[in-house]
Design a protein around this motif. Structure first.
Motif, short mmCIF file in Angstrom:
data_model
loop_
_atom_site.label_atom_id
_atom_site.label_comp_id
_atom_site.label_asym_id
_atom_site.label_seq_id
_atom_site.Cartn_x
_atom_site.Cartn_y
_atom_site.Cartn_z
N ALA A 93 0.94 -1.22 -0.03
CA ALA A 93 -0.09 0.04 -0.13
C ALA A 93 0.84 1.42 0.02
O ALA A 93 0.55 2.47 -0.73
CB ALA A 93 -1.04 -0.10 1.22
N HIS A 94 2.05 1.04 0.74
CA HIS A 94 2.90 2.42 0.68
C HIS A 94 3.47 2.82 -0.59
O HIS A 94 3.71 3.79 -0.92
CB HIS A 94 4.00 2.10 1.71
CG HIS A 94 5.18 3.19 1.72
ND1 HIS A 94 4.82 4.35 2.28
CD2 HIS A 94 6.33 3.03 1.06
CE1 HIS A 94 6.00 5.27 2.20
NE2 HIS A 94 6.95 4.32 1.36
N HIS A 95 3.83 1.55 -1.20
CA HIS A 95 4.44 1.77 -2.76
C HIS A 95 3.23 2.28 -3.76
O HIS A 95 3.72 3.19 -4.49
CB HIS A 95 4.98 0.53 -3.17
CG HIS A 95 6.63 0.52 -2.78
ND1 HIS A 95 7.70 0.85 -3.50
CD2 HIS A 95 6.97 -0.22 -1.73
CE1 HIS A 95 8.75 0.42 -2.89
NE2 HIS A 95 8.47 0.09 -1.86
N LEU A 96 2.15 1.76 -3.56
CA LEU A 96 1.07 2.22 -4.58
C LEU A 96 0.53 3.50 -3.92
O LEU A 96 -0.36 4.04 -4.80
CB LEU A 96 0.18 1.26 -4.52
CG LEU A 96 0.39 -0.17 -5.15
CD1 LEU A 96 -0.84 -1.08 -5.08
CD2 LEU A 96 0.69 0.08 -6.45
N ASN A 97 0.86 4.08 -2.76
CA ASN A 97 0.34 5.23 -2.20
C ASN A 97 -1.40 5.11 -1.97
O ASN A 97 -2.07 6.25 -2.43
CB ASN A 97 0.52 6.63 -3.10
CG ASN A 97 0.58 7.99 -2.51
OD1 ASN A 97 0.58 7.89 -1.29
ND2 ASN A 97 0.13 8.90 -3.19
#
Length: 648
Positions: A356-360
């Motif tokens: 989720a962090h990488h996909l924002n």
């Protein structure tokens, strides 16, 4: 006493823990078999209870139902429903040393409950091994430098495919692939959020060649069929000698998943965004405790996770020694199962938080459960990690082992029930043939699930074959033991077996609390029922009817067999026949004669254990030894001389 006499006396009584003049008690059933040691039983039961649901269902339920607040109703249900039912089934099977059919000598009219357990185990065994074979398929697919579901440039990808790693500017070298792991995800983040419909390459890999309708079987997918054959062969080989072989295999299959979970946990918590994912998993939302749905989910998860009413617990316990402390085992196994579920949540949500962090995006947009988590969300998240094939291999190997641990017990439940029911010397000696036959039938019945419509049928069986029918079976089992057979008699049976009566807490739970909770689960299941769907696909009415027939096929065994037994029982009136059909069979009780004491002792015998004088025992043992060690000495003239002297 001669040296020979003393050696016989020493081996006969010291190593067997017997007192001179008293019977030697082995506490083992040589004809049927026992566990090699108690560790094997505990590991097998842990492998049975800890399955795929601990990884792909519990973490999502916890997140959806209030995070850390969900733990409160979850452990309440564990204490008042999970552990008591677990203890009840273990003690039931261990006391009679019979499988899920033989134990109903306690009240023959209810033997249909055992047949219902067999039907449920058959359904679950068919589709559960298909899930394992899909894990095998992903495991073999991971044996490459680049995971097939990393990019959307495969021939089978659709225009709506959008992966978390972009192939832009990527060539086939490993160096360039590594550089893209960070930059690629950032470039597509905004585009992913703005898309109204996004399908990941892992999802398209999972539903590869899927048909458009449950009735359109299409063709058999040969790679999946091959993996299904591999899965059944592995299960058969591990059970080729029954509990003697499976008891050795579980040393690895029940323990190594914890090694993999720990490796994935350590890797997961070191990733950026992992803390956010874990917060989503654990942050308490206390207001949800007042929601009845949360309590219903907690009760259902405990009930289904522990494997109650499948027949497996009764079967596994039937191979215990009669005086084994199954009370202790039930607590250890139940707590281990629930602790594994909580631990798996950290592993799952640390990786999903990283994704989720990488996909924002919010964690809720990547969180999933069931096959969607195991074969779509988590594999996609693994593509973001360096050396992603390694982590993928570990993850799917863990899923395979978790699935096999449960599958072993499902197959053994069916085989044990068949062998115990027929009971002839031939079928006992050729139990391997029965195991092979059941495995072949299971493979053939699983072939339709490897077709292009297989995913529809798999989910249909998962949702209906073992849903409310398990709750009904478990409730009737409690009523039969506690109220038809009689709670006082059963408490005395447990005391005779364990050496102490069941604690008052369990006596209250067995009689009142657990049946009430089970009834609550049944009502909750009916109220919360929604027709099954798969993504945007809505199942047609005829397929839902088949689902309900599968669910009812196990429950209908109970009244059908009850009517049959009443009709066959002695008596002139219906009430007399009903009463006689409920009475315990003369064979009900401990399997070994030495344990049949008190009410179970055969008239005219002291528990059917022959007590002989010490001298008689020594003489018989000495004669046997003489026959075994007779030495043939060849003379110089070609004649033979027999030395029968036991000592020089």
């Amino acid at each position: 006493m001669k040296i020979w006499d003393f050696s016989v006396f020493f081996s006969l009584h010291f190593f067997n823990g017997a007192v001179p003049g008293e019977p030697v008690k082995t506490d083992k059933i040589s004809r049927r078999g026992n566990w090699g040691n108690q560790i094997e039983f505990i590991l097998t039961s842990v492998g049975y209870a800890v399955g795929l649901g601990n990884v792909w269902r519990f973490p999502y339920l916890c997140y959806r139902n209030g995070g850390g607040a969900f733990m409160f109703p979850y452990f309440i249900m564990l204490v008042f429903c999970g552990i008591p039912l677990f203890f009840l089934e273990l003690s039931f099977g261990q006391f009679a040393s019979q499988g899920c059919l033989g134990v109903w000598r306690i009240s023959p009219m209810f033997k249909g409950v055992g047949y219902g357990m067999m039907v449920v185990s058959t359904y679950i065994g068919i589709y559960y091994n298909v899930v394992i074979c899909i894990a095998f398929y992903y495991f073999f697919s991971s044996m490459t430098n680049l995971l097939p579901w990393t990019y959307c440039n495969n021939p089978w990808n659709t225009p709506t495919c959008n992966g978390v790693v972009t192939p832009r500017g990527i060539n086939n070298t490993l160096a360039n692939v590594t550089r893209s792991l960070v930059t690629g995800a950032a470039e597509v983040a905004v585009e992913v959020v703005n898309k109204t419909k996004r399908t990941s390459p892992s999802e398209e890999h999972y539903v590869l060649q899927i048909s458009d309708d449950i009735g359109n079987f299409g063709e058999v997918r040969l790679p999946i069929l091959g993996c299904l054959a591999v899965s059944w062969v592995v299960v058969f080989l591990c059970l080729i000698r029954g509990v003697k072989s499976s008891g050795k295999v579980v040393y690895f299959t029940a323990t190594f998943p914890y090694v993999v979970l720990t490796i994935l946990f350590i890797r997961g918590i070191t990733l950026e965004g992992a803390v956010t994912g874990i917060k989503y998993y654990l942050t308490p939302q206390w207001h949800k405790i007042l929601d009845a749905k949360v309590w219903g989910d907690a009760a259902s998860q405990i009930f289904y996770s522990l494997g109650c009413a499948w027949g497996g617990l009764i079967t596994m316990a039937s191979y215990n020694k009669f005086h084994n402390n199954c009370y202790r085992d039930s607590i250890i196994i139940s707590i281990t199962n629930c602790a594994t579920s909580v631990y798996a949540g950290f592993v799952i949500f640390s990786i999903l938080g990283f994704m989720a962090h990488h996909l924002n995006v919010d964690v809720s947009e990547v969180a999933d459960h069931g096959p969607g988590l195991a074969f779509v969300a988590y594999p996609e998240a693994l593509t973001l990690l360096p050396i992603s094939p390694l982590w993928s291999l570990l993850f799917f190997f863990m899923l395979i082992l978790l699935g096999l641990g449960t599958q072993f017990c499902l197959l053994e439940t069916l085989v044990t029930a068949i062998v115990d029911e027929i009971g002839t010397d031939w079928i006992v000696r050729n139990k391997t043939v029965v195991t092979g036959g059941v495995a072949i039938v299971g493979f053939l019945l699983g072939v339709p699930l490897t077709t292009q419509a297989g995913i529809y049928w798999l989910l249909l069986m998962d949702n209906y074959a073992a849903s409310f029918s398990l709750v009904i079976i478990s409730c009737i089992m409690c009523i039969c033991i506690m109220y038809v057979y009689g709670h006082k008699k059963y408490f005395k049976d447990v005391e005779m077996m364990l050496g102490f009566p069941p604690p008052i807490f369990f006596r209250v739970c067995w009689r009142f609390v657990s049946p009430i909770i089970i009834s609550f689960i049944l009502i909750f299941t009916v109220i919360q029922y929604k027709p099954i769907t798969y993504n945007d696909y809505v199942y047609p009415g005829w397929s839902l009817a088949i689902g309900f027939l599968m669910a009812m096929s196990s429950v209908i065994c109970i009244p059908i067999y009850a009517l049959y037994k009443i009709a066959k029982s002695e008596g002139t009136t219906f009430l007399e026949r009903l009463k006689n059909s409920c009475k315990p069979d003369v064979k009900w009780g401990p399997a070994l004669n030495e344990h049949r004491i008190g009410l179970y002792a055969t008239p005219g015998s002291e528990g059917e254990v022959e007590v002989r004088p010490l001298k008689e025992e020594l003489k018989e043992k000495e004669d046997e030894k003489r026959d075994e060690i007779s030495l043939t000495i060849q003379g110089s003239n070609g004649s033979t001389a027999h030395n029968t002297t036991p000592s020089a």
